[in-house]
Scaffold this active site. Structure first.
Site, PDB file in Angstrom:
ATOM      1  CD  GLU A 102     -24.585  61.181  51.026  1.00 11.59           C
ATOM      2  OE1 GLU A 102     -25.019  62.366  50.677  1.00 11.59           O
ATOM      3  OE2 GLU A 102     -24.258  61.041  52.215  1.00 11.59           O
ATOM      4  CG  ASP A 103     -23.208  56.427  49.419  1.00  6.55           C
ATOM      5  OD1 ASP A 103     -23.017  57.375  50.421  1.00  6.55           O
ATOM      6  OD2 ASP A 103     -24.254  55.671  49.428  1.00  6.55           O
TER       7      ASP A 103
END
Ligand code: MN
Length: 744
Positions: A90-91
């Site tokens: 995700e990040d």
């Protein structure tokens, strides 16, 4: 990889070591421990330049999530790896493909599930429900996705302090509305309680601190009581050769608060503030009988309340919970709840779903069946419902929040149903056709109607008739979304048939009077017959409430008169509207909207009209939460208002920052207080004296009632700040004979 200050590195390594220690205790293989190390270094490197809002290195978040997974959920190495990696795709730069190459398909699948959930919640918060739906759907494929998500949420709640206020509101409402019930249904009692308490801390800090303080203040007295109460039990159990442990559990702050508000009682009247738990060491075969022997020993000492015995051992809850609950009278005349369970049952009760993996060989059957049944039920709800999400929320909520009852088919098959289920719900539970043709049932051999309310233990034989038809009023007494869906489906189909039939009848009328079949003529007839839409027109024709004569009239000259009546109708409506504008509540709201300085609102919204929600009537100084559901107005609720909690879970992105300006100008808020006590001469005089003279507050209405010496009063008044209100209420409490003063 050492780029962080020493102190932080030490903290990080210490939490990492905790994970490896716990895995060793659980006999993880060398290979597994090696993979956990690999996941840790990947996550460490991926997040190395990131910090959380609190200022901590980001890697501490996945480390904490992994520790929760081990401490509270009893999960194994694969889940720990996924927890460590859960935010990487995700990040950070890492892709799902990288994860799959390094850790294999299983880990990649779970990370993918977790990432998809985050996708939705991050891009658009209002899609929060959609997130929830996805979680539940993915859960049915691999439950670990939901368990890691739950651990993630728990750690985010623990660190919510560093978030801005509007985010705190949004996240804590979601938690109360969705995650806590989910944790409950999965049987994570500890997580559920912690989530609720943390959420309440942000939703209603005043009440939270009040109760926390009360618990603290009463603790030494409680400890003394518990030690006196348990002494004879300990003696007796030791004498009989039991190996056991006795714990006392204080209710969570949130559940005490729930009890106080639901039952409208003060803290001191919550009688089951704590429960005594007796945990017995027992071998596999004697679990049930040991619990009952302990029950018998306890009730030899203390008298049980016969209506409070709960046997969750013979029929475990669908989340796997097993325990024997009884309420007994102490020698000092106090009711005390006693829970009796074996060590194994206790582990499942505390740590839920995953605990059964620890006891897999022993306890597999009943537990897994329960979880499977629940998962498939959730799946059913999600798949049934392709209509709007609002209904879906209601459906899930209905099934998640309600308590359960256990009922049986004539053959003895057990079904778990929500509380308030009726015979008709049960019929639909068994089969759609059984529901559609249900005329009643034999419950425990007695004939009852479809609306009959079921209780645990009922045995039900559904009776059908081919002549039966689905009725609209059925919707008023069913409790399951399955029944609601099936009934609505049939009703919709009938309605469609009527509309089609009405349409063709109308065609013959038009032909007969030589009226052209087109939209203009149809609209003309609709206005003439006062129908709000064409469906109403067609159904009217089908039912015969709109007749051939009406059609004839409409298209002859008489029709002109009706046209005129319809034309002036809006004027009447308008006059009525003006009248409403002058009612008192509106006056207050008008006053407030002319005085937008009363609230400080965030993000370019100061031009917009503010509306004080009538469900909870916030006053200046209350904790508030504001929503801008459209561009025209902002509605302000009290933060603990149940409508507001639901709204924030559904429309998280519509929350607007709002707090009261410190120096309130002359704006009055309408609020109400409730007073109860023993009636005496001069009481009313003292009350009104304090309100009108000491506080110089204006009342809108006062209502006093007295019966059999008990006095009740309801006063609505205008006040400017919650502090005034609290002072006023404190003063009223001091009047002799007054037992209770609270906000309505
Ligand atoms: Mn996370």
């Amino acid at each position: 990889m050492n780029t962080l200050p020493n102190e932080e590195m030490q903290q990080i390594y210490s939490r990492y070591r905790d994970i490896q220690l716990k895995l060793r205790e659980r006999h993880a293989s060398r290979e597994q421990k090696k993979n956990v190390r690999k996941a840790f270094s990947l996550a460490f490197n991926a997040h190395k330049d990131m910090r959380r809002r609190s200022g901590e290195p980001y890697i501490l978040h996945p480390l904490e999530v992994a520790n929760i997974i081990l401490d509270n959920m009893n999960l194994g190495a694969t889940s720990v790896i996924c927890a460590l990696l859960h935010d990487t795709v995700e990040d950070t730069e890492y892709t799902l493909q990288d994860i799959e190459t390094l850790f294999g398909e299983e880990v990649a699948y779970i990370i993918d599930g977790l990432t998809k959930i985050d996708d939705v919640s991050d891009t658009q918060a209002s899609k929060q429900f959609e997130t929830f739906r996805k979680i539940l759907l993915s859960m049915s494929k691999d439950a670990r996705v939901i368990l890691i998500k739950l651990a993630d949420r728990l750690h985010n709640m623990r660190t919510l302090d560093s978030m801005p206020a509007d985010k705190q509101m949004k996240i804590s409402s979601e938690t109360l509305y969705m995650y806590a019930p989910l944790a409950h249904r999965l049987g994570f009692y500890n997580i559920k309680s912690e989530l609720e308490d943390l959420a309440m801390k942000y939703q209603d800090p005043g009440s939270y601190e009040y109760i926390a303080k009360k618990i603290q203040e009463s603790s030494s007295e409680r400890e003394q009581f518990i030690s006196d109460f348990t002494a004879p039990i300990k003696e007796k159990l030791t004498e009989k050769g039991f190996s056991f442990e006795i714990l006392s559990r204080t209710k969570s702050i949130y559940s005490i608060w729930q009890k106080m508000t639901k039952k409208k009682i003060p803290f001191d009247e919550v009688y089951d503030l704590f429960a005594i738990r007796i945990i017995i060491d027992s071998d596999e075969e004697h679990q049930k009988s040991s619990c009952w022997s302990v029950y018998s020993l306890v009730t030899d000492i203390y008298t049980p309340r016969s209506d409070r015995l709960r046997d969750w051992i013979s029929t475990p809850k669908s989340n796997g919970y097993q325990s024997l609950h009884t309420t007994v009278m102490s020698h000092t005349g106090k009711w005390v709840e006693v829970q009796i369970r074996t060590r194994q049952m206790d582990a499942i009760a505390e740590n839920g779903f995953a605990a059964h993996w620890v006891y897999k060989e022993n306890n597999k059957q009943s537990y897994e069946q329960g979880v499977d049944a629940w998962l498939s039920k959730i799946k059913e709800i999600l798949q049934n419902n392709d209509s709007n999400t609002g209904e879906l929320v209601a459906g899930v909520k209905m099934n998640l929040f309600n308590k359960e009852i256990f009922v049986f088919t004539p053959k003895g098959d057990e079904h778990t149903m929500p509380e308030n289920s009726t015979v008709l719900d049960f019929a639909y539970e068994i089969g759609e056709q059984l529901g559609n043709f249900c005329i009643g049932a034999k419950v425990n051999n007695k004939l009852v109607p479809p609306s009959y309310l079921l209780k645990s233990g009922d045995q039900i034989e559904i009776i059908t008739s081919k002549k039966q038809k689905v009725h609209e009023e059925w919707l008023s007494f069913v409790a399951t979304s399955k029944a609601v869906d099936s009934i609505s489906k049939v009703l919709q189909k009938e309605r469609d048939d009527k509309i089609n039939e009405g349409k063709s009848i109308l065609k013959t009328y038009f032909k007969k009077y030589d009226v052209e079949i087109n939209k203009i003529n149809r609209d003309k007839l609709m206005a003439f017959c006062n129908c709000k839409d064409k469906q109403e027109l067609y159904i009217g024709i089908y039912n015969g409430t709109i007749t051939e004569a009406n059609v004839k009239q409409c298209f002859s000259k008489i029709g002109l008169f009706y046209k005129f009546v319809n034309a002036v109708k809006p004027i009447f409506k308008w006059v009525k509207g003006i009248k409403n504008l002058f009612s008192v509540d509106n006056a207050i709201r008008r006053k407030l909207s002319q005085n937008p300085q009363s609230l400080l609102l965030g993000e370019n919204v100061h031009e917009i009209k503010q509306i004080i929600a009538t469900c909870c009537n916030p006053v200046a100084g209350d904790q508030v939460i504001a929503f801008s559901l459209n561009d025209k107005e902002i509605v302000v609720h009290r933060a603990n208002c149940s409508n507001a909690i639901q709204l924030s879970a559904k429309y998280g992105d519509k929350i607007v920052k709002a707090k009261w300006r410190p120096q309130q100008t002359q704006v009055d808020f309408l609020t109400g207080i409730y007073i109860k006590g023993f009636d005496s001469k001069g009481l009313v005089h003292s009350i009104t004296g304090i309100i009108s003279q000491d506080f110089q507050v204006n009342c809108r209405s006062i209502q006093f009632e007295s019966s059999e010496g008990i006095f009740e009063g309801r006063i609505s008044l205008y006040i400017q700040h919650v502090d005034n209100l609290n002072k006023l209420m404190d003063k009223l409490k001091l009047i002799q004979g007054i037992e209770k003063v609270e906000r309505i």
